[in-house]
Design a protein around this motif. Structure first.
Motif, PDB file in Angstrom:
ATOM      1  N   MET A  51       4.767 -13.884 -49.316  1.00 41.50           N
ATOM      2  CA  MET A  51       3.998 -14.801 -50.132  1.00 41.50           C
ATOM      3  C   MET A  51       4.885 -15.079 -51.330  1.00 41.50           C
ATOM      4  O   MET A  51       5.191 -13.977 -52.204  1.00 41.50           O
ATOM      5  N   GLY A  52       4.996 -16.282 -51.731  1.00 38.99           N
ATOM      6  CA  GLY A  52       5.828 -16.576 -53.027  1.00 38.99           C
ATOM      7  C   GLY A  52       4.544 -16.755 -54.116  1.00 38.99           C
ATOM      8  O   GLY A  52       3.328 -16.985 -53.717  1.00 38.99           O
ATOM      9  N   LYS A  53       5.091 -16.695 -55.087  1.00 38.46           N
ATOM     10  CA  LYS A  53       4.169 -17.034 -56.352  1.00 38.46           C
ATOM     11  C   LYS A  53       3.414 -18.577 -56.300  1.00 38.46           C
ATOM     12  O   LYS A  53       2.150 -18.601 -56.524  1.00 38.46           O
ATOM     13  N   LYS A  54       4.077 -19.385 -56.136  1.00 36.61           N
ATOM     14  CA  LYS A  54       3.895 -20.871 -56.008  1.00 36.61           C
ATOM     15  C   LYS A  54       2.728 -21.124 -55.006  1.00 36.61           C
ATOM     16  O   LYS A  54       1.755 -21.766 -55.077  1.00 36.61           O
ATOM     17  N   GLU A  55       3.072 -20.458 -53.718  1.00 40.11           N
ATOM     18  CA  GLU A  55       2.051 -20.402 -52.632  1.00 40.11           C
ATOM     19  C   GLU A  55       0.815 -19.862 -52.931  1.00 40.11           C
ATOM     20  O   GLU A  55      -0.254 -20.363 -52.530  1.00 40.11           O
ATOM     21  N   PHE A  56       0.763 -18.772 -53.587  1.00 41.08           N
ATOM     22  CA  PHE A  56      -0.556 -18.197 -54.061  1.00 41.08           C
ATOM     23  C   PHE A  56      -1.161 -19.033 -54.979  1.00 41.08           C
ATOM     24  O   PHE A  56      -2.364 -18.972 -54.904  1.00 41.08           O
ATOM     25  N   GLU A  57      -0.630 -19.603 -55.972  1.00 37.74           N
ATOM     26  CA  GLU A  57      -1.028 -20.322 -57.049  1.00 37.74           C
ATOM     27  C   GLU A  57      -1.862 -21.691 -56.313  1.00 37.74           C
ATOM     28  O   GLU A  57      -2.912 -22.147 -56.656  1.00 37.74           O
ATOM     29  N   VAL A  58      -1.111 -22.286 -55.300  1.00 38.03           N
ATOM     30  CA  VAL A  58      -1.574 -23.432 -54.629  1.00 38.03           C
ATOM     31  C   VAL A  58      -3.112 -22.927 -53.786  1.00 38.03           C
ATOM     32  O   VAL A  58      -3.983 -23.565 -53.780  1.00 38.03           O
ATOM     33  N   SER A  59      -2.803 -21.730 -53.215  1.00 37.81           N
ATOM     34  CA  SER A  59      -4.090 -21.238 -52.492  1.00 37.81           C
ATOM     35  C   SER A  59      -5.271 -20.988 -53.471  1.00 37.81           C
ATOM     36  O   SER A  59      -6.404 -21.139 -53.144  1.00 37.81           O
ATOM     37  N   ARG A  60      -5.000 -20.376 -54.719  1.00 43.20           N
ATOM     38  CA  ARG A  60      -5.937 -20.158 -55.654  1.00 43.20           C
ATOM     39  C   ARG A  60      -6.809 -21.370 -56.243  1.00 43.20           C
ATOM     40  O   ARG A  60      -7.591 -21.550 -56.662  1.00 43.20           O
ATOM     41  N   ALA A  61      -5.721 -22.501 -56.220  1.00 39.42           N
ATOM     42  CA  ALA A  61      -6.492 -23.844 -56.629  1.00 39.42           C
ATOM     43  C   ALA A  61      -6.950 -24.816 -55.832  1.00 39.42           C
ATOM     44  O   ALA A  61      -8.142 -25.470 -56.075  1.00 39.42           O
ATOM     45  N   GLU A  62      -6.561 -24.666 -54.489  1.00 39.99           N
ATOM     46  CA  GLU A  62      -7.362 -25.575 -53.462  1.00 39.99           C
ATOM     47  C   GLU A  62      -7.289 -24.909 -52.149  1.00 39.99           C
ATOM     48  O   GLU A  62      -7.835 -25.847 -51.073  1.00 39.99           O
ATOM     49  N   GLY A  63      -6.927 -23.713 -51.823  1.00 39.56           N
ATOM     50  CA  GLY A  63      -6.982 -23.163 -50.682  1.00 39.56           C
ATOM     51  C   GLY A  63      -8.007 -22.271 -50.325  1.00 39.56           C
ATOM     52  O   GLY A  63      -9.085 -21.856 -50.953  1.00 39.56           O
ATOM     53  N   ALA A  64      -7.499 -21.172 -49.416  1.00 45.18           N
ATOM     54  CA  ALA A  64      -8.330 -20.300 -48.977  1.00 45.18           C
ATOM     55  C   ALA A  64      -8.784 -19.095 -50.436  1.00 45.18           C
ATOM     56  O   ALA A  64      -9.950 -18.751 -50.384  1.00 45.18           O
ATOM     57  N   TYR A 118      -7.095 -13.316 -47.520  1.00 49.80           N
ATOM     58  CA  TYR A 118      -6.401 -14.266 -46.912  1.00 49.80           C
ATOM     59  C   TYR A 118      -4.938 -13.715 -47.058  1.00 49.80           C
ATOM     60  O   TYR A 118      -4.273 -13.923 -48.004  1.00 49.80           O
ATOM     61  N   HIS A 119      -4.357 -13.502 -45.869  1.00 50.92           N
ATOM     62  CA  HIS A 119      -2.832 -13.130 -45.721  1.00 50.92           C
ATOM     63  C   HIS A 119      -2.128 -14.429 -45.474  1.00 50.92           C
ATOM     64  O   HIS A 119      -2.131 -14.976 -44.319  1.00 50.92           O
ATOM     65  N   LEU A 120      -1.669 -15.040 -46.597  1.00 47.34           N
ATOM     66  CA  LEU A 120      -0.797 -16.164 -46.678  1.00 47.34           C
ATOM     67  C   LEU A 120       0.321 -16.340 -45.654  1.00 47.34           C
ATOM     68  O   LEU A 120       0.302 -17.339 -45.037  1.00 47.34           O
ATOM     69  N   ASP A 121       1.204 -15.146 -45.464  1.00 43.01           N
ATOM     70  CA  ASP A 121       2.214 -15.254 -44.717  1.00 43.01           C
ATOM     71  C   ASP A 121       1.951 -15.403 -43.063  1.00 43.01           C
ATOM     72  O   ASP A 121       2.466 -15.954 -42.274  1.00 43.01           O
ATOM     73  N   ALA A 122       0.671 -14.658 -43.194  1.00 47.98           N
ATOM     74  CA  ALA A 122       0.418 -14.565 -41.571  1.00 47.98           C
ATOM     75  C   ALA A 122      -0.569 -15.472 -41.150  1.00 47.98           C
ATOM     76  O   ALA A 122      -0.961 -15.867 -40.211  1.00 47.98           O
ATOM     77  N   GLY A 123      -1.076 -16.324 -42.298  1.00 52.25           N
ATOM     78  CA  GLY A 123      -2.104 -17.393 -42.221  1.00 52.25           C
ATOM     79  C   GLY A 123      -3.477 -16.899 -41.402  1.00 52.25           C
ATOM     80  O   GLY A 123      -4.084 -17.502 -40.339  1.00 52.25           O
ATOM     81  N   ALA A 124      -3.849 -15.637 -41.945  1.00 51.72           N
ATOM     82  CA  ALA A 124      -4.919 -15.058 -41.319  1.00 51.72           C
ATOM     83  C   ALA A 124      -6.065 -14.170 -42.355  1.00 51.72           C
ATOM     84  O   ALA A 124      -5.456 -13.916 -43.515  1.00 51.72           O
ATOM     85  N   TRP A 125      -7.222 -14.460 -41.851  1.00 49.08           N
ATOM     86  CA  TRP A 125      -8.158 -13.661 -42.860  1.00 49.08           C
ATOM     87  C   TRP A 125      -7.872 -12.167 -42.517  1.00 49.08           C
ATOM     88  O   TRP A 125      -7.691 -11.990 -41.390  1.00 49.08           O
TER      89      TRP A 125
END
Length: 165
Positions: free
Chosen positions: A1-14, A78-85
């Motif tokens: 998981m990259g920092k950018k992906e996590f920030e996107v998820s915090r803003a609008e994702g899981a 939510y595990h971003l790399d695995a796409g799994a709760w």
């Protein structure tokens, strides 16, 4: 998981959806041992808080089963790399001395994980599905289903929370 992906998820994702679940909650707890009317019903109080910079939620709760105090703790993520709760759950009633680890890839935004537990007699494992929905900002519904070794699934627990003001 990259920092950018996590920030996107915090803003609008899981992780944004998880953050919306944080708060103080109170509601109705129902328990079934078999289909039909619940075996018991009581008040459940819980606190859900964001931990580790919004990566996970910590859910602590207290209820009663037939007059006996029950407490539990769950970590949801939510595990971003695995796409799994994912979750890890312990309780003074339901899990005994087991930490129930559950995972579930979900095509939609619903928290849906599956774990397994033994029957205590050396038989095949049973399944335990946990589903969490937040139909609006002030309502949280947690449903836990028991799954027989043959694959039959039935409701075992339902907690309907309302956000405390």
């Amino acid at each position: 998981m990259g920092k950018k992906e996590f920030e996107v998820s915090r803003a609008e994702g899981a992780h944004r959806r998880m953050a919306d679940m944080a708060g103080e909650w109170e509601g109705t707890f129902k328990l079934w041992f078999e289909p039909g009317d619940p075996a018991c019903e009581s008040i459940q109080r819980g606190t859900i808080r964001s931990i580790l910079g919004g990566r996970f939620l910590l859910h602590e709760y207290e209820t009663q089963i037939n007059g006996d105090a029950v407490s539990g703790v769950a970590i949801y993520g939510y595990h971003l790399d695995a796409g799994a709760w994912e979750s890890a759950w312990v309780e003074s009633f339901g899990t005994g001395t087991q930490i129930m680890h559950s995972t579930g890839k979900s095509a939609d935004s619903m928290f849906n994980v599956l774990g397994h537990y033994g029957d205590g007699e050396g038989g095949p494992d049973w399944g335990w599905r946990t589903l969490i929905e937040q139909p609006d900002a002030d309502t949280l519904v947690i449903v836990m289903n028991n799954i027989t070794p043959q694959g039959d699934e039935m409701k075992a627990v339902e907690t309907r929370y309302a956000r405390k003001s």
